[in-house]
Design an enzyme around this catalytic site. Structure first.
Site, short mmCIF file in Angstrom:
data_model
loop_
_atom_site.label_atom_id
_atom_site.label_comp_id
_atom_site.label_asym_id
_atom_site.label_seq_id
_atom_site.Cartn_x
_atom_site.Cartn_y
_atom_site.Cartn_z
N GLU A 24 -22.22 1.06 26.09
CA GLU A 24 -21.77 1.83 27.26
C GLU A 24 -22.96 2.26 28.12
O GLU A 24 -24.11 2.17 27.70
CB GLU A 24 -20.98 3.06 26.81
CG GLU A 24 -21.80 4.04 25.98
CD GLU A 24 -21.31 5.48 26.08
OE1 GLU A 24 -21.12 5.97 27.21
OE2 GLU A 24 -21.15 6.13 25.03
N LYS A 158 -19.49 14.83 18.27
CA LYS A 158 -20.39 15.99 18.28
C LYS A 158 -19.67 17.27 17.92
O LYS A 158 -18.50 17.44 18.23
CB LYS A 158 -21.01 16.14 19.66
CG LYS A 158 -22.12 15.16 19.85
CD LYS A 158 -22.91 15.46 21.08
CE LYS A 158 -24.13 14.54 21.07
NZ LYS A 158 -24.58 14.19 22.39
N1 PSU Z 1 -20.67 12.01 23.45
C1 PSU Z 1 -21.99 11.93 23.25
N2 PSU Z 1 -22.79 11.37 24.20
C2 PSU Z 1 -22.26 10.85 25.35
C3 PSU Z 1 -20.84 10.91 25.54
C4 PSU Z 1 -20.09 11.50 24.57
O1 PSU Z 1 -22.45 12.35 22.22
O2 PSU Z 1 -23.01 10.35 26.20
C5 PSU Z 1 -20.22 10.29 26.75
C6 PSU Z 1 -19.53 8.97 26.36
O3 PSU Z 1 -19.64 8.06 27.44
C7 PSU Z 1 -18.08 9.39 26.19
C8 PSU Z 1 -17.95 10.43 27.27
O4 PSU Z 1 -17.16 8.34 26.37
O5 PSU Z 1 -19.19 11.14 27.23
C9 PSU Z 1 -16.79 11.34 27.02
O6 PSU Z 1 -16.59 12.13 28.14
P1 PSU Z 1 -15.25 13.00 28.27
O7 PSU Z 1 -15.37 14.03 27.17
O8 PSU Z 1 -15.35 13.61 29.65
O9 PSU Z 1 -14.11 12.06 28.10
#
Ligand code: PSU
Ligand code: MN
Length: 303
Positions: A24, A158
């Site tokens: 990603e 996380k």
């Molecule tokens: N969790 C991490 N690092 C990240 C992300 C999530 O530890 O960089 C990023 C990933 O791209 C994940 C996105 O798909 O954040 C999720 O965002 P949201 O919670 O807004 O869906």
């Protein structure tokens, strides 16, 4: 026609049924600061290659969905300011308007599947946020895992998230959550979340076979492989939990909402740990890339 462009090495690998691992780009633009984001992106690609697969970093550049970036494109993306974060809801609009954006776990899965890639490595997935019973903040990543047939290797999720609720949503959505070589669901910087993972597998071949069987049964969706951070890079949860609490409180006070929440918390935790959290983050992404390459290798054997 979808404006999608595979890099020459990714196109060749897919044609020849060689293993390919999707990566990603939101982790590059919104997950880590420059220049560590660029160094990590390069190192992760290198790890995938070392393990015998071809890396395909995914992003939208000027309206085109790129499957595999050149060194220049990667560097530009890592340094770019105000790049859009594209989840499932944002992908088509960005491409239609000729925009540039980084793909999340959800949209990287969509792109990988379109390109014919079955395995994807990242750091952590998005999940159910703390306080979701009021905010309704549940990442689109979870619903994507339920509908797009890509196996995602992550170090769990996380501790900024509500991990029990995250596992509940995955169960409801029928997503297999497979811990790699341990019983517990890992918590990103720490090897254990204190929660048992629903499934455990110790071999890449078994994970590949489960992926195949899911397809054969006609079940939509992918798998989440939860691969714990290597022990030597682990940060004990008790060190991080006050920091996470503070970051979460800051987000509330500043009324951060929607797609800003995850990037805000990651930045805040980076600042509050004096950058310490980043080394662990880099180590676990590399570890996930290696496992993803092995799973991709197993899948390629049978094609
Ligand atoms: N969790 C991490 N690092 C990240 C992300 C999530 O530890 O960089 C990023 C990933 O791209 C994940 C996105 O798909 O954040 C999720 O965002 P949201 O919670 O807004 O869906
Ligand atoms: Mn969200």
């Amino acid at each position: 026609m979808i404006p999608m462009l595979k890099s020459p090495d990714v196109a060749l690998a897919l044609e020849q049924n060689q293993p390919v691992v999707a990566l990603e780009s939101t982790i590059i633009t919104h997950g880590m600061p420059y220049p560590q984001n660029l160094e990590t992106a390069r190192a992760v690609e290198g790890m995938v290659r070392d393990m015998g697969a071809v890396p395909a970093t995914i992003a939208v550049l000027n309206g085109t969905l790129h499957i595999g970036l050149t060194a220049e494109q990667l560097e530009e993306l890592a340094q770019a300011k105000n790049v859009a974060k594209l989840s499932r809801a944002d992908l088509a609009a960005c491409m239609a308007l000729g925009g540039t954006g980084a793909t999340t776990v959800a949209s990287t899965m969509i792109a990988a599947h379109l390109a014919g890639i079955e395995v994807f490595a990242t750091g952590g997935i998005g999940g159910v946020h703390k306080g979701a019973e009021l905010s309704f903040d549940i990442s689109a990543d979870l619903l994507e895992l339920a509908q797009t047939p890509v196996t995602v290797v992550a170090a769990g999720a996380k501790a900024i998230l509500d991990l029990p609720k995250t596992l509940e949503v995955l169960e409801t959505q029928g997503v297999p959550v497979i811990a790699h070589r341990q019983d517990d669901f890992p918590a990103f910087w720490s090897r254990s979340s204190g929660l048992k993972a629903p499934l455990r597998m110790d071999d890449a071949a078994d994970i590949a076979e489960a992926h195949r069987m899911r397809g054969a049964l006609g079940l939509p969706g992918g798998q989440l492989v939860a691969n714990p951070i290597p022990a030597e890079h682990e940060i004990p949860p008790e060190e991080l939990s006050p920091i996470i609490a503070e970051a979460t409180l800051n987000a509330e006070e500043m009324q951060i909402a929607g797609k800003e929440v995850t990037p805000f918390l990651l930045r805040r935790i980076f600042d509050l740990t004096g950058g310490q959290s980043l080394n662990a983050n880099i180590a676990l992404v590399l570890n996930n890339a290696a496992l993803a390459a092995r799973i991709a290798g197993e899948l390629a054997k049978d094609r």
